[in-house]
Design a protein around this motif. Structure first.
Motif, PDB file in Angstrom:
ATOM      1  N   ILE A 131      -4.448  -7.894   3.070  1.00 51.77           N
ATOM      2  CA  ILE A 131      -4.415  -6.738   2.164  1.00 51.77           C
ATOM      3  C   ILE A 131      -3.975  -7.169   0.775  1.00 51.77           C
ATOM      4  N   ALA A 132      -2.910  -7.986   0.717  1.00 53.53           N
ATOM      5  CA  ALA A 132      -2.409  -8.448  -0.577  1.00 53.53           C
ATOM      6  C   ALA A 132      -3.469  -9.263  -1.307  1.00 53.53           C
ATOM      7  N   GLY A 133      -4.159 -10.156  -0.577  1.00 52.58           N
ATOM      8  CA  GLY A 133      -5.203 -10.973  -1.190  1.00 52.58           C
ATOM      9  C   GLY A 133      -6.340 -10.121  -1.717  1.00 52.58           C
ATOM     10  N   GLY A 134      -6.721  -9.091  -0.958  1.00 52.65           N
ATOM     11  CA  GLY A 134      -7.801  -8.206  -1.390  1.00 52.65           C
ATOM     12  C   GLY A 134      -7.431  -7.402  -2.621  1.00 52.65           C
ATOM     13  N   ALA A 180      -0.887 -11.877  -8.594  1.00 50.51           N
ATOM     14  CA  ALA A 180      -0.956 -12.895  -7.545  1.00 50.51           C
ATOM     15  C   ALA A 180       0.417 -13.314  -7.035  1.00 50.51           C
ATOM     16  N   ARG A 181       1.464 -13.010  -7.793  1.00 43.63           N
ATOM     17  CA  ARG A 181       2.823 -13.365  -7.360  1.00 43.63           C
ATOM     18  C   ARG A 181       3.277 -12.550  -6.157  1.00 43.63           C
ATOM     19  N   ILE A 182       2.477 -11.576  -5.748  1.00 42.33           N
ATOM     20  CA  ILE A 182       2.830 -10.773  -4.579  1.00 42.33           C
ATOM     21  C   ILE A 182       2.963 -11.658  -3.343  1.00 42.33           C
ATOM     22  N   LEU A 183       2.171 -12.750  -3.259  1.00 41.13           N
ATOM     23  CA  LEU A 183       2.266 -13.637  -2.099  1.00 41.13           C
ATOM     24  C   LEU A 183       3.650 -14.276  -2.030  1.00 41.13           C
ATOM     25  N   ASP A 184       4.146 -14.742  -3.183  1.00 43.11           N
ATOM     26  CA  ASP A 184       5.484 -15.343  -3.215  1.00 43.11           C
ATOM     27  C   ASP A 184       6.548 -14.316  -2.809  1.00 43.11           C
ATOM     28  N   LYS A 185       6.335 -13.066  -3.210  1.00 45.13           N
ATOM     29  CA  LYS A 185       7.309 -12.018  -2.871  1.00 45.13           C
ATOM     30  C   LYS A 185       7.287 -11.699  -1.391  1.00 45.13           C
ATOM     31  N   TRP A 233       4.425  -0.684  -1.544  1.00 45.89           N
ATOM     32  CA  TRP A 233       3.698  -0.268  -0.347  1.00 45.89           C
ATOM     33  C   TRP A 233       3.331  -1.478   0.511  1.00 45.89           C
ATOM     34  N   VAL A 234       2.863  -2.546  -0.120  1.00 44.66           N
ATOM     35  CA  VAL A 234       2.483  -3.759   0.603  1.00 44.66           C
ATOM     36  C   VAL A 234       3.715  -4.379   1.275  1.00 44.66           C
ATOM     37  N   ILE A 235       4.812  -4.480   0.543  1.00 41.31           N
ATOM     38  CA  ILE A 235       6.033  -5.062   1.104  1.00 41.31           C
ATOM     39  C   ILE A 235       6.555  -4.203   2.253  1.00 41.31           C
ATOM     40  N   ASN A 236       6.451  -2.891   2.103  1.00 46.08           N
ATOM     41  CA  ASN A 236       6.908  -1.994   3.170  1.00 46.08           C
ATOM     42  C   ASN A 236       6.090  -2.186   4.451  1.00 46.08           C
ATOM     43  N   LYS A 237       4.794  -2.459   4.299  1.00 40.60           N
ATOM     44  CA  LYS A 237       3.951  -2.705   5.473  1.00 40.60           C
ATOM     45  C   LYS A 237       4.411  -3.962   6.201  1.00 40.60           C
ATOM     46  N   LEU A 238       4.881  -4.946   5.444  1.00 39.90           N
ATOM     47  CA  LEU A 238       5.402  -6.163   6.056  1.00 39.90           C
ATOM     48  C   LEU A 238       6.695  -5.861   6.814  1.00 39.90           C
ATOM     49  N   GLU A 239       7.569  -5.075   6.198  1.00 39.83           N
ATOM     50  CA  GLU A 239       8.876  -4.786   6.793  1.00 39.83           C
ATOM     51  C   GLU A 239       8.789  -3.828   7.977  1.00 39.83           C
ATOM     52  N   SER A 240       7.719  -3.048   8.056  1.00 36.53           N
ATOM     53  CA  SER A 240       7.607  -2.057   9.123  1.00 36.53           C
ATOM     54  C   SER A 240       7.012  -2.635  10.401  1.00 36.53           C
ATOM     55  N   SER A 241       6.790  -3.952  10.423  1.00 32.00           N
ATOM     56  CA  SER A 241       6.261  -4.588  11.631  1.00 32.00           C
ATOM     57  C   SER A 241       7.202  -4.353  12.807  1.00 32.00           C
TER      58      SER A 241
END
Length: 289
Positions: free
Chosen positions: A233-236, A245-250, A210-218
């Motif tokens: 959002i990812a940090g929260g 925490a590896r979500i930031l790298d992704k 869901w988080v990655i999709n929000k990035l791609e839907s910009s």
């Protein structure tokens, strides 16, 4: 009835390897011809790639972007007012619902023709542009950016060359828009309802996807602010223990995979910083629900 935008002359060559002896052919006549349909079907039913390539090479081919004295940029006699787009399946394996792509692209008012490639797995199309040889490459660059930024579609770069070839193909469900709009470089605004394509994900949690999709839907014009927002959002979510925490790298990897060939180095640094700053800010405000 108004004249079709496709009612123009282009050059035709005997096969893929011929560079001389061009003859004129009407574009509509070429696109609707069934003369080599049997050979196309043979190619599509041939499993051996080398054999397929051999057969493809014997098909006649045109230069959709103009009439030529010989098949090279310096041989241009007259620009046709068209640029071709080539969508190769192998370049777009991240799009899961590939066979919906043709249906969606048919909605674009700027596409005059869209059909299957000779292999039957890809698509190719024609878009009207001003008959300006000097601007041909610019129009391609603009279209390439729109298709990639808006929908994640990677176009083959060969049509950037004004003398690029297009071998005969056949599609009994080809799309024709005889009154297609001209794509203008001052108004590069092809619009269709987003999102249209499903992107393949690596294994991961639904929340991560869901988080990655929000990035791609910009959307264009919102890329920077959206990256800050998604970073927060990812940090929260990480601060709340809901994401690794590896979500930031992704997120950074996802950005680079999609934009490293479009954004220059200074822009990349700025956008990666936006993700990191957003993530750091978000980590101070856990998101529990």
């Amino acid at each position: 009835m108004n004249k079709s935008v496709l009612d123009v002359e282009v050059s035709c060559f005997a096969n893929y390897w011929e560079t001389k002896n061009a003859r004129p052919v009407n574009l509509i006549t070429w696109l609707t011809s069934e003369k080599f349909r049997a050979k196309v079907e043979e190619i599509r039913n041939t499993e051996c790639k080398s054999k397929r390539d051999e057969l493809k090479g014997t098909l006649p081919a045109i230069t959709p972007s103009g009439k030529f004295s010989k098949r090279c940029e310096s041989g241009l006699i007259k620009h046709s007012g068209f640029i071709q787009i080539d969508l190769d399946r192998q370049d777009n394996l991240h799009i899961i619902n590939w066979y919906d792509l043709k249906i969606e692209l048919m909605k674009l008012p700027e596409i005059a023709y869209l059909g299957k490639s000779v292999s039957g797995t890809g698509y190719w199309g024609l878009i009207p542009i001003p008959a300006d040889p000097e601007g041909h490459k610019f129009y391609f660059d603009a279209l390439e950016e729109i298709f990639f930024r808006n929908w994640g579609i990677k176009l083959d770069k060969k049509p950037k060359n004004i003398a690029s070839l297009r071998g005969y193909s056949y599609d009994n469900e080809a799309h024709f828009n005889h009154q297609a709009k001209t794509f203008l470089k001052k108004k590069p605004r092809i619009k269709i309802p987003p999102p249209i394509f499903k992107i393949k994900r690596n294994n991961g949690s639904g929340l991560e996807d869901w988080v990655i999709n929000k990035l791609e839907s910009s959307q264009p014009g919102e890329f920077h602010s959206q990256r800050l927002k998604v970073g927060r959002i990812a940090g929260g979510l990480v601060a709340a223990g809901r994401l690794d925490a590896r979500i930031l790298d992704k997120l950074i990897e996802n950005y680079l995979n999609n934009f490293s060939t479009i954004d220059d180095e200074s822009v990349q640094k700025k956008e990666i910083k936006a993700l990191r700053d957003g993530f750091e800010n978000g980590s101070r405000s856990p998101i529990y629900n």
